[in-house]
Design a protein around this motif. Structure first.
Motif, PDB file in Angstrom:
ATOM      1  N   MET A  13       0.864  -1.163   0.000  1.00 49.19           N
ATOM      2  CA  MET A  13       0.000   0.000   0.000  1.00 49.19           C
ATOM      3  C   MET A  13       0.908   1.223   0.000  1.00 49.19           C
ATOM      4  N   ASP A  30       6.680   1.589   1.298  1.00 50.18           N
ATOM      5  CA  ASP A  30       6.255   0.931   0.059  1.00 50.18           C
ATOM      6  C   ASP A  30       6.445   1.874  -1.135  1.00 50.18           C
ATOM      7  N   VAL A 108      -3.531   7.109  -1.447  1.00 55.73           N
ATOM      8  CA  VAL A 108      -3.302   5.716  -1.092  1.00 55.73           C
ATOM      9  C   VAL A 108      -3.395   4.926  -2.389  1.00 55.73           C
ATOM     10  N   ARG A 109      -2.366   4.139  -2.678  1.00 56.94           N
ATOM     11  CA  ARG A 109      -2.327   3.396  -3.927  1.00 56.94           C
ATOM     12  C   ARG A 109      -2.120   1.910  -3.672  1.00 56.94           C
ATOM     13  N   VAL A 110      -2.911   1.095  -4.383  1.00 56.10           N
ATOM     14  CA  VAL A 110      -2.824  -0.361  -4.257  1.00 56.10           C
ATOM     15  C   VAL A 110      -2.715  -0.976  -5.644  1.00 56.10           C
TER      16      VAL A 110
END
Length: 128
Positions: A13, A30, A108-110
């Protein structure tokens, strides 16, 4: 390494925070490991540092218009790594306030699905 795709794993994440001018004020581990930059290289720099040239300007104009209006933005984004590779993310960005009441933006990046990436690639080709 140039033009090599780095794939996020499901557990990753990426989190970052910028001030209202888009300057990075926080980057998690991350983010650093995927993008290949150290925290020192990211903090104080514009978030556009990781913008990939394949991304249409209109996508970021929409992102900024949305978050500046106080709303949540979500989209599939292709970012570049320090060594010229790239990675795809499913990004959610939203406005927030610091303890001092200053506006900040959190992203927020997934990992996106293959289908989301394919759809985004087709869409972005029409926007260029």
């Amino acid at each position: 390494m140039k033009n090599r795709e780095i794939e996020l794993n499901k557990k990753m994440m990426i989190v970052s925070e910028t001030n209202e001018k888009g300057i990075i004020t926080y980057a998690n581990n991350d983010f650093c490991s995927i993008a290949g930059f150290s925290k020192e290289e990211l903090i104080g720099k514009p978030h556009s540092l990781v913008r990939h040239q394949d991304m249409p300007k209109a996508a970021f104009e929409d992102l900024w218009k949305t978050v500046k209006a106080g709303k949540i933005w979500n989209g599939i984004v292709k970012n570049r790594t320090k060594n010229g590779g790239f990675y795809w993310v499913n990004a959610t960005a939203y406005p927030s306030k610091t303890r001092n009441g200053e506006i900040r933006y959190i992203s927020v990046r997934v990992k996106p699905t293959k289908e989301e990436i394919e759809k985004a690639e087709k869409l972005y080709k029409t926007m260029k």
